[in-house]
Scaffold this motif. Structure first.
Motif, short mmCIF file in Angstrom:
data_model
loop_
_atom_site.label_atom_id
_atom_site.label_comp_id
_atom_site.label_asym_id
_atom_site.label_seq_id
_atom_site.Cartn_x
_atom_site.Cartn_y
_atom_site.Cartn_z
N ILE A 117 -21.05 37.21 -30.07
CA ILE A 117 -19.76 36.53 -29.94
C ILE A 117 -20.02 35.09 -29.55
CG2 ILE A 117 -17.53 36.50 -28.76
CD1 ILE A 117 -17.93 39.47 -28.12
N THR A 118 -19.47 34.14 -30.30
CA THR A 118 -19.66 32.73 -29.95
C THR A 118 -18.86 32.40 -28.70
OG1 THR A 118 -17.78 31.93 -31.27
CG2 THR A 118 -19.91 32.16 -32.40
N MET A 119 -19.17 31.26 -28.09
CA MET A 119 -18.55 30.86 -26.84
C MET A 119 -17.25 30.08 -27.05
SD MET A 119 -20.62 32.03 -24.54
CE MET A 119 -20.05 31.14 -23.10
N ASP A 120 -16.86 29.85 -28.30
CA ASP A 120 -15.72 28.96 -28.58
C ASP A 120 -14.43 29.42 -27.91
OD1 ASP A 120 -17.57 27.67 -30.11
OD2 ASP A 120 -16.70 28.22 -32.05
N GLU A 121 -14.08 30.69 -28.05
CA GLU A 121 -12.83 31.18 -27.48
C GLU A 121 -12.86 31.14 -25.96
OE1 GLU A 121 -8.95 32.62 -27.41
OE2 GLU A 121 -10.15 31.77 -29.04
N MET A 122 -14.00 31.45 -25.37
CA MET A 122 -14.12 31.40 -23.91
C MET A 122 -13.95 29.97 -23.41
SD MET A 122 -17.17 34.15 -23.16
CE MET A 122 -16.89 34.09 -21.40
N GLN A 123 -14.44 29.00 -24.18
CA GLN A 123 -14.26 27.60 -23.81
C GLN A 123 -12.78 27.21 -23.85
OE1 GLN A 123 -16.59 25.52 -22.66
NE2 GLN A 123 -15.04 23.92 -22.38
N ILE A 124 -12.09 27.67 -24.89
CA ILE A 124 -10.66 27.38 -25.01
C ILE A 124 -9.89 27.99 -23.85
CG2 ILE A 124 -8.60 27.87 -26.39
CD1 ILE A 124 -10.38 27.70 -28.88
N ILE A 125 -10.21 29.22 -23.50
CA ILE A 125 -9.54 29.89 -22.38
C ILE A 125 -9.78 29.12 -21.09
CG2 ILE A 125 -9.56 31.97 -20.94
CD1 ILE A 125 -10.12 33.58 -23.50
N THR A 126 -10.99 28.65 -20.88
CA THR A 126 -11.32 27.89 -19.68
C THR A 126 -10.52 26.60 -19.61
OG1 THR A 126 -13.57 28.78 -19.73
CG2 THR A 126 -13.19 26.85 -18.35
N GLU A 127 -10.43 25.90 -20.72
CA GLU A 127 -9.70 24.63 -20.74
C GLU A 127 -8.20 24.82 -20.57
OE1 GLU A 127 -10.83 22.71 -24.35
OE2 GLU A 127 -12.94 22.47 -23.75
N ASP A 128 -7.70 26.02 -20.86
CA ASP A 128 -6.27 26.29 -20.73
C ASP A 128 -5.83 26.60 -19.30
OD1 ASP A 128 -5.75 25.84 -23.38
OD2 ASP A 128 -5.77 27.95 -23.97
N ILE A 129 -6.78 26.70 -18.39
CA ILE A 129 -6.42 26.92 -16.98
C ILE A 129 -5.77 25.64 -16.45
CG2 ILE A 129 -7.29 27.40 -14.66
CD1 ILE A 129 -9.57 28.97 -15.96
N GLN A 130 -4.49 25.71 -16.06
CA GLN A 130 -3.72 24.54 -15.66
C GLN A 130 -3.59 24.47 -14.14
OE1 GLN A 130 -2.65 22.20 -17.84
NE2 GLN A 130 -3.67 23.38 -19.45
N LEU A 131 -4.02 23.35 -13.58
CA LEU A 131 -3.90 23.13 -12.14
C LEU A 131 -3.23 21.78 -11.85
CD1 LEU A 131 -7.41 24.42 -10.98
CD2 LEU A 131 -5.23 25.61 -10.83
N ASN A 132 -2.36 21.34 -12.77
CA ASN A 132 -1.57 20.12 -12.57
C ASN A 132 -2.44 18.91 -12.29
OD1 ASN A 132 0.92 18.85 -12.58
ND2 ASN A 132 1.17 19.03 -10.36
N ASP A 133 -3.56 18.82 -12.99
CA ASP A 133 -4.48 17.69 -12.85
C ASP A 133 -5.08 17.57 -11.44
OD1 ASP A 133 -4.13 16.91 -15.51
OD2 ASP A 133 -2.37 15.69 -14.99
N MET A 134 -5.02 18.67 -10.69
CA MET A 134 -5.55 18.65 -9.32
C MET A 134 -6.82 19.50 -9.20
SD MET A 134 -3.48 16.71 -7.65
CE MET A 134 -3.79 17.09 -5.92
N GLY A 135 -7.30 20.00 -10.32
CA GLY A 135 -8.49 20.84 -10.30
C GLY A 135 -8.77 21.35 -11.70
#
Length: 214
Positions: free
Chosen positions: A180-198
């Motif tokens: 399994i490539t890492m592409d989807e896991m990277q997208i999921i990681t980037e979708d974690i929203q912390l209001n630009d505070m983390g």
């Protein structure tokens, strides 16, 4: 004279008490705002992390389900004396179907079957390639027949970082695996929203960073 001094003293005390009260009100308001902001950010972070964690689990479970379904057929073929060519043809067919119909990040099914390395995308390893020393084989065998996730490793074919799902088959020696490539896991990681505070990142059980927001 005394009355005037008393009035001045009262006036000064009134100003001092007023300033103290204002300072207290400002400090209290700032502290309340800070506490509420932190609580709101924490709640938002927990919610976002929970949502993306469930998304990640679902993604990985899908890979495990795919591998389990394939392993059932491969075991049946092995038990009924199918040749290496027949098993490999099946792996090729399933690898193409899974990539087209289920997930483009599922890059192929392969494994060691009856002592022979067979690959669902037609890769032929170098002569010094030893399947039994590869992480996908070792991890799959140690899981004793249950599908297991393999920590990210350097893929010998693509020279890129992959994760795998591996499973030991009925004979106790053959192992089937899905890359399994890492592409989807990277997208999921980037979708974690912390209001630009983390930001979010994913680590495996050994503390290795698997995916990072940048």
């Amino acid at each position: 004279m005394k009355t005037r001094l008393r009035e001045q003293r009262q006036y000064i005390l009134t100003i001092i008490f007023t300033l103290i009260a204002l300072i207290f009100i400002v400090a209290y308001s700032f502290l309340s705002f800070y506490i509420n902001a932190v609580s709101s950010l924490e709640a938002m972070g927990v919610s976002s992390l929970k949502e993306e964690t469930e998304r990640l689990k679902g993604y990985l479970i899908k890979g495990m389900d795919v591998l389990q379904v394939t392993s059932i057929t491969v075991e049946y073929m092995m038990q009924n004396g199918a040749s290496a060519e027949e098993i490999e043809a099946f792996l090729v067919e399933e690898s193409e179907r899974y990539k087209e119909e289920i997930d483009v990040n599922f890059t192929g099914i392969y494994g060691l079957f009856n002592g022979s390395y067979l690959d669902g995308i037609g890769w032929v390893p170098d002569d010094d390639y030893e399947p039994k020393k590869r992480e996908w084989y070792l991890k799959g065998k140690s899981a004793q027949g249950k599908p297991t996730l393999v920590s990210p490793y350097l893929d010998a074919q693509t020279n890129t970082i992959m994760i795998s799902v591996s499973q030991l088959l009925y004979d106790g020696e053959s192992v089937i695996s899905l890359d399994i490539t890492m592409d989807e896991m990277q997208i999921i990681t980037e979708d974690i929203q912390l209001n630009d505070m983390g930001y979010g990142f994913i680590v495996d059980s050994n503390g290795l960073v698997v995916a990072h927001y940048n």
